[in-house]
Design a protein around this motif. Structure first.
Motif, PDB file in Angstrom:
ATOM      1  N   ASP A 516       7.444  11.133   5.670  1.00  0.00           N
ATOM      2  CA  ASP A 516       6.875  10.257   4.653  1.00  0.00           C
ATOM      3  C   ASP A 516       7.765  10.293   3.414  1.00  0.00           C
ATOM      4  O   ASP A 516       8.807  10.952   3.387  1.00  0.00           O
ATOM      5  CB  ASP A 516       5.427  10.647   4.333  1.00  0.00           C
ATOM      6  CG  ASP A 516       5.299  12.097   3.881  1.00  0.00           C
ATOM      7  OD1 ASP A 516       6.264  12.633   3.298  1.00  0.00           O
ATOM      8  OD2 ASP A 516       4.233  12.705   4.110  1.00  0.00           O
ATOM      9  N   ASP A 517       7.333   9.608   2.362  1.00  0.00           N
ATOM     10  CA  ASP A 517       8.184   9.469   1.171  1.00  0.00           C
ATOM     11  C   ASP A 517       8.514  10.809   0.530  1.00  0.00           C
ATOM     12  O   ASP A 517       9.596  10.999  -0.030  1.00  0.00           O
ATOM     13  CB  ASP A 517       7.487   8.567   0.143  1.00  0.00           C
ATOM     14  CG  ASP A 517       7.284   7.165   0.687  1.00  0.00           C
ATOM     15  OD1 ASP A 517       8.068   6.760   1.569  1.00  0.00           O
ATOM     16  OD2 ASP A 517       6.332   6.488   0.254  1.00  0.00           O
ATOM     17  N   HIS A 537       7.692   7.269   8.401  1.00  0.00           N
ATOM     18  CA  HIS A 537       6.502   6.731   7.729  1.00  0.00           C
ATOM     19  C   HIS A 537       6.818   6.388   6.276  1.00  0.00           C
ATOM     20  O   HIS A 537       5.989   6.587   5.380  1.00  0.00           O
ATOM     21  CB  HIS A 537       5.353   7.749   7.777  1.00  0.00           C
ATOM     22  CG  HIS A 537       4.932   8.140   9.157  1.00  0.00           C
ATOM     23  ND1 HIS A 537       4.685   7.219  10.145  1.00  0.00           N
ATOM     24  CD2 HIS A 537       4.733   9.356   9.721  1.00  0.00           C
ATOM     25  CE1 HIS A 537       4.339   7.846  11.256  1.00  0.00           C
ATOM     26  NE2 HIS A 537       4.372   9.146  11.034  1.00  0.00           N
ATOM     27  N   ASN A 558       8.740   1.586  10.137  1.00  0.00           N
ATOM     28  CA  ASN A 558       8.300   2.369   8.998  1.00  0.00           C
ATOM     29  C   ASN A 558       7.065   1.690   8.402  1.00  0.00           C
ATOM     30  O   ASN A 558       6.419   0.871   9.067  1.00  0.00           O
ATOM     31  CB  ASN A 558       9.423   2.497   7.964  1.00  0.00           C
ATOM     32  CG  ASN A 558      10.364   3.644   8.281  1.00  0.00           C
ATOM     33  OD1 ASN A 558      10.073   4.800   8.008  1.00  0.00           O
ATOM     34  ND2 ASN A 558      11.512   3.321   8.876  1.00  0.00           N
TER      35      ASN A 558
END
Length: 702
Positions: A516-517, A537, A558
């Motif tokens: 994720d980020d 993600h 994504n």
């Protein structure tokens, strides 16, 4: 017309209609010959796949090259061979040929290449073979895929003394009798692949003193003993059932350069002669469990051979492999990586041990009685290998010691994918400093592998190693050009993890990590050109990479709603292609796509990319290429602003009209006074009448 055709022929153009007889037949309404579909130049004719059922007799004179493959010709008779005395090359592969007459071949004295693969020459082989005896000058012969048995093939070639290349692949040969090649002493290249050969009699190749290339792949050979073809340069024995390969020592040097023993049942490294020039050795897909010297047990073989008695002597299998540059041992059963085994391979550049059972690296000579606990803790004394490319993917390696890379000073590429390696942390934040005193060197028996300070390493793959976190400066002072970290689920890459690669890394793969980020805090990589972030993600692109001169970007699969303007502003100058499918883009926020297309960036999967449209009553997906942007709602407050603009416009129009009306009345009054002064109308005295007042609404209404 003939003059025009002659000039075209001189230029080497392809002509579809050359002969006057063909033109006359067409003008008279006769059936059009299939040979009219042939392509022809002055000396070359190609009638490939035009549906011919017989030899084309209407072709011109002086032809040297004739291609008749992929047709339906069943026989080659003398009556159909006029004017081909200069023919040198004849290709009749993939026909239905089953009969060849001696009168036909007698008319081809200059023929040196005859390709007859994929026909039915097992029919009438006795008569056909007698016709072949007239091919005195034949040098290249293709008899592949003709259902020939061993005795049939021997009869066809029994008198071809000038033959150089022979293709007998794809037939039904089961053995090679001793005298099969006695009448072809000048043979250089022999293809016997894809047969059923189980036996090669002694002395089969003795007469072939010029033989250089032999292909015996895809047969049923179990044992090669007494290999003594000193003049051979290329030997392919792949896809057999070999359990034993043994050569004989002789005074003359072996000239063998390429040996392929892959896809067999070899239990040990083959016995190879000391004096040879072998450069490429393929032993992949066998059953080799050890490269260490030790006792050999004949009971391990499936079949028993009398040659096994020689296994009791001590063998130095790599003593003569000083020229080997490529060695493939992939897909075997090796459990140890013995450095000492490769020490004598001074020219070894490419080594593959992929898809084995490697767990440890052996530092000292070991015997089969020794186990992993017997390893010496001391590193090798300045023992190094010249390997430049090393493939160790798909093993069970948990750790590589520091001396491993020190023993490979020329290593440029290493594939460690699908293992269980964890990179160590380097505390030397000073990228230009010496890591000797400022880095954390793993202790003996550690659980991590140091990938820092490996100066020659350029390409590293750590995909699918179950790495969950990269430590700071894990690759410091290792000037990598490419790094593959894909397939490491939930990988966390802090900003300092790639420290030291800012000015070298050109290709980075973080594919399929489900990051994720918060787990992709990448630094500014000034030289990065190829970036793969697919299969994560991410809802935002890593801002640290906005400075990179990217040329190729993959962000498929994504959670991106859009591509940020700062990234596009930076990358649009260098970006060449991008892949974006599998993201939940909004159909009403596709300005990024317009920017990319305006910059000439190619979207590789544009036809597969989708976007979503949703409001209070509708929710659907559409292809980006046909997104319904006209359905997109206007921004909030836009309707009130529009109403205000309309009202203001009406107000100013009203004011303008009012001013124009006032000005018009004033002009009318001024015009009447002037008229009285010039006396155009008769003068009437003023009456005492009350003045008329214009209603106010007349002035203000529009």
């Amino acid at each position: 017309m003939l003059l025009f055709e002659h000039r075209l022929a001189e230029r080497g153009c392809l002509l579809l209609w050359l002969l006057p007889s063909v033109l006359r037949a067409q003008s008279n309404g006769e059936a059009r010959p299939r040979s009219m579909l042939c392509q022809q130049s002055p000396t070359k004719v190609s009638c490939k796949g035009v549906g011919l059922r017989k030899f084309p007799k209407e072709l011109g004179q002086g032809i040297k090259y004739l291609e008749l493959s992929n047709n339906f010709i069943q026989n080659l008779s003398g009556s159909h061979m006029p004017g081909f005395g200069q023919l040198e090359y004849l290709d009749m592969c993939f026909n239905q040929l089953e009969a060849v007459s001696d009168t036909a071949l007698a008319q081809l004295p200059q023929l040196h290449s005859l390709l007859l693969g994929s026909n039915h020459l097992d029919h009438n082989y006795l008569a056909n073979g007698r016709a072949f005896h007239l091919l005195r000058n034949i040098e290249v012969l293709d008899l592949s895929a003709n259902n020939l048995e061993s005795h049939m093939a021997g009869w066809y070639i029994s008198n071809l003394t000038r033959l150089r290349r022979l293709d007998l692949s794809g037939n039904k040969m089961t053995r090679l009798p001793a005298g099969i090649f006695w009448s072809t002493p000048r043979l250089r290249k022999l293809d016997l692949s894809n047969n059923y050969i189980m036996e090669i009699e002694e002395g089969v190749f003795e007469a072939l003193e010029e033989l250089e290339v032999v292909n015996l792949a895809l047969n049923s050979l179990h044992c090669i003993s007494g290999f003594n073809l000193m003049q051979l340069r290329v030997l392919n024995l792949s896809h057999n059932a070999l359990e034993l390969f043994a050569s004989e020592e002789g005074a003359e040097p072996y000239l063998l350069q390429v040996l392929d023993l892959s896809h067999n049942r070899l239990l040990y490294f083959p016995e190879l002669p000391k004096a040879h020039y072998l450069t490429h050795l393929n032993l992949s897909n066998n059953l080799i469990a050890s490269l260490l010297p030790g006792s050999r047990h004949p009971g391990e073989f499936v079949l028993r051979y009398k040659e096994m008695a020689r296994f009791n002597r001590t063998l130095h299998t790599t003593a003569g492999l000083t020229h080997v540059a490529d060695l493939d041992l992939s897909n075997n059963r090796l459990q140890l990586f013995p450095f000492t085994f490769f020490h004598s391979l001074d020219s070894l550049h490419n080594l593959s041990l992929a898809m084995n059972c490697l767990q440890e690296v052996a530092k000292e000579p070991l015997t089969t009685s020794m186990g992993p606990s017997d390893y010496s803790p001391a590193p090798l004394e300045r023992a190094t290998l010249s390997v430049r490319s090393l493939d160790l993917h798909s093993n069970a390696i948990h750790v590589l010691p520091r001396w491993f890379f020190d023993s490979l000073p020329q290593l440029e590429t290493i594939d460690l994918g699908s293992n269980s390696l964890q990179p160590c942390e380097s505390q030397g934040s000073d990228q230009g400093g010496n890591l000797g005193g400022g880095s954390r060197v793993p202790a003996s028996g550690g659980t991590c592998t140091p990938f820092y300070n490996v100066p020659h390493l350029k390409h590293l793959s750590l995909c699918k190693n179950n790495i969950t976190r990269l430590h700071p400066y894990a690759f410091n002072q290792t000037s990598l050009l490419s790094l593959d970290l894909s397939g490491n689920k939930d990988l966390f890459v802090p900003k300092e993890a790639l420290g030291g690669l800012e000015f070298s890394l050109q290709k980075l793969s973080l594919r399929g990590n489900q990051m994720d980020d918060s787990k992709a805090e990448l630094p500014c990589l000034d030289t990065l050109k190829v970036l793969d972030l697919s299969g994560n993600h991410l809802s935002l692109l890593p801002t640290g990479l906005f400075c990179s001169p990217l040329e190729s970007l993959d962000v498929r699969n994504n959670n991106l709603l859009t591509l940020e303007k700062p990234a596009l502003a930076s990358w649009s100058r260098s970006l060449r292609d991008v892949s974006v499918a599998g993201n939940p883009f909004s159909c009403c926020s596709l300005a990024w796509l317009d920017t990319l297309q305006a910059a000439g960036v190619g979207v590789q999967d544009l036809d597969e990319a989708l976007c979503a449209y949703q409001d209070e009553s509708r929710n659907f997906s559409a292809k980006i290429t046909s997104s319904p942007r006209w359905l997109c709602p206007r921004p909030k407050g836009s309707s009130s602003l529009a109403l205000l603009v309309v009202l203001m416009s009406l107000f100013f129009l009203s004011c303008g009209a009012c001013c124009l009306l006032k000005k018009g009345q004033k002009s009318l009054r001024c015009t009447g006074l002037g008229s009285n002064r010039v006396g155009v109308f008769p003068h009437h005295p003023k009456r005492d009448e009350p003045p008329k007042v214009r209603p106010a609404d007349i002035i203000t209404k529009v």
